[in-house]
Write an enzyme that holds these catalytic residues in place. Structure first.
Site, PDB file in Angstrom:
ATOM      1  N   ASP A 262      -6.815  -8.204   4.501  1.00  0.00           N
ATOM      2  CA  ASP A 262      -6.020  -9.042   3.588  1.00  0.00           C
ATOM      3  C   ASP A 262      -5.473 -10.293   4.279  1.00  0.00           C
ATOM      4  O   ASP A 262      -4.822 -11.119   3.646  1.00  0.00           O
ATOM      5  CB  ASP A 262      -4.858  -8.228   3.007  1.00  0.00           C
TER       6      ASP A 262
ATOM      7  N   ARG B 103      -2.781 -14.592  -2.447  1.00  0.00           N
ATOM      8  CA  ARG B 103      -2.973 -14.960  -1.042  1.00  0.00           C
ATOM      9  C   ARG B 103      -3.585 -16.358  -0.900  1.00  0.00           C
ATOM     10  O   ARG B 103      -3.407 -17.005   0.126  1.00  0.00           O
ATOM     11  CB  ARG B 103      -3.802 -13.898  -0.321  1.00  0.00           C
TER      12      ARG B 103
ATOM     13  N   SER C 112       0.840  -1.213   0.000  1.00  0.00           N
ATOM     14  CA  SER C 112       0.000   0.000   0.000  1.00  0.00           C
ATOM     15  C   SER C 112       0.867   1.252   0.000  1.00  0.00           C
ATOM     16  O   SER C 112       0.590   2.215  -0.731  1.00  0.00           O
ATOM     17  CB  SER C 112      -0.886   0.022   1.254  1.00  0.00           C
TER      18      SER C 112
END
Ligand code: S3P
Length: 443
Positions: free
Chosen positions: A323, A402, A27
């Site tokens: 996340d 992920r 990010s």
């Protein structure tokens, strides 16, 4: 481990006692590239995450006419000021990155040329109306595929009007996109936003931009005005807590192990996983805490967990761990009792429908779950251990990084014979993930 796109794991990981460093925060890396592209002059970053999402961001600003030089030591961006983008007939490819796709649209609301935005198969299934709606209120015009998806076309406006917007999803991507659009708009834009990561606001404050934030319990109020100039920003990007999460969980689930992860960003809007795992009985401590350019960082130390407790996860922790839930579900799989995670519809809006993936991975582990479209109950088993002959194959057709990494952590923690496809997906956020795993396994 093989070099093909498939990886086979046939053994649990050995006990380890190590110190590791994971790559820079995704990010912050994407935001730094975007801010640096608007600055007056040259900004430099160290430890910028060199993953596909960030490289796609660099490609995007290059197409907007900004020069970038990447060396081993650093990344240099030669910003041309807030109105410095120069381009004709442009298509930006956000590839797999929701953050790039959504944030950059905020910066393009005043474009005099129409711009196309495209993405890969996964991004093309994700909701873009969540940003085109608020950005249209400023005055930009959008043509979206099936009224919601990429490819889309944005037609900017030279007559932008400030907006008042209530962001109800807790999406930092929406909030940031609106902040970027507000930076280009005369007057004051007011956003009431359900809590979500606040890196954009902190960067604005560090850069002394005209932003005021008021933090209430469940939402933030942000006021932002048009920006005339952005100063250059040299930044040493701290490591990513979302990448650290895989190793925190691996350590918690492994026998007699201990791990320190150096220099991780521990912005309180990102540490939901730490709060959740501590509530479940995992011992985690922050060492060497520091403040860096408005962000917090620390070394994270974690040890193997002895008795994992089930959790009824408070939904106010959701956005700070958004996340990390897939890998958190693995901890719940080994907990004593039934864990419950609710109000998590946003998980199915990610690179792939992750709530569904949680259910699938746990089913492969033989763990009972009850899943709805926004919640999951996990019936934990403290003795969870797979027969070494149990065969499991994970094919992840949207190539969700992920899903791949969580499956691998499950294999190393619970045993069985795993065949996990789509190894390349790690390049999205964590290209050296497998190298760190190999280092942990070697004495
Ligand atoms: C991100 C925000 C989150 C997160 C994503 C990165 C960001 O998405 O899932 O990986 O950098 O702003 P949402 O804002 O859509 O929740």
């Amino acid at each position: 481990m093989s070099n093909s796109k498939i990886i086979n794991i046939n053994n649990k990981i050995n006990s380890f006692n190590k110190t590791i460093t994971v790559p820079g925060d995704k990010s912050l890396s994407i935001r730094w590239v975007l801010f640096a592209s608007l600055a007056n002059g040259t900004s430099k970053a160290k430890n910028l995450l060199m993953s596909e999402d960030v490289l796609a961001t660099i490609e995007a600003i290059k197409k907007l006419g900004i020069k970038v030089i990447i060396t081993k030591k650093e990344c240099k961006i030669f910003g041309k000021g807030i109105n410095g983008y120069k381009y004709k007939k442009l298509t930006i490819n956000a590839k797999n990155s929701g953050t790039l796709g959504r944030l950059i649209l905020g910066l393009l609301v005043n474009s005099t040329e129409p711009i196309n935005l495209i993405g890969d198969k996964s991004l093309s299934k994700r909701d873009f109306k969540r940003v085109s709606d608020p950005l249209s209120k400023f005055g930009a015009k959008f043509e979206l595929t099936k009224d919601n998806f990429l490819p889309l076309k944005i037609n900017g406006s030279s007559n932008l009007k400030p907006i008042k917007y209530n962001e109800i999803r807790g999406s930092a991507q929406c909030k940031s996109s609106i902040i970027f659009a507000a930076m280009r708009t005369d007057g004051t834009t007011i956003i009431k936003a359900k809590k979500s990561r606040n890196h954009t606001e902190l960067l604005c404050k560090h850069l002394k931009l005209p932003i005021i934030t008021k933090n209430n319990k469940n939402f933030d109020e942000i006021k932002i005005k048009k920006i005339k100039k952005i100063n250059t920003l040299n930044y040493d990007i701290p490591s990513d807590i979302s990448s650290s999460a895989f190793f925190i969980v691996l350590t918690a689930l492994s026998k007699s192990s201990e791990l320190t992860i150096k220099n991780v960003n521990i912005n309180p809007s990102r540490t939901g996983i730490i709060t959740i795992l501590k509530k479940m009985g995992v011992k985690i401590i922050f060492k060497n805490q520091k403040t860096y350019k408005g962000e917090k960082k620390a070394d994270i130390k974690v040890v193997s967990a002895k008795n994992i407790k089930a959790i009824n996860c408070p939904p106010e922790l959701n956005s700070g761990a958004i996340d990390e839930f897939l890998v958190i579900f693995l901890v719940a799989a080994k907990a004593k009792g039934v864990s419950y995670f609710k109000d998590l519809g946003e998980l199915n809006q990610k690179e792939s429908p992750r709530l569904k993936w949680g259910e699938k991975i746990l089913a492969n582990l033989g763990v009972k779950t009850i899943t709805t479209n926004n919640s999951i109950k996990i019936y934990g088993n403290p003795n969870l251990n797979l027969d070494f002959n149990k065969k499991i194959t994970i094919k992840n057709y949207l190539k969700d990084h992920r899903v791949f990494m969580t499956s691998l952590i499950a294999a190393l923690s619970f045993g069985g014979k795993w065949t996990i496809h789509d190894k390349d997906s790690i390049n999205t956020s964590f290209p050296n993930f497998l190298r760190i795993i190999e280092d942990l396994n070697n004495d």
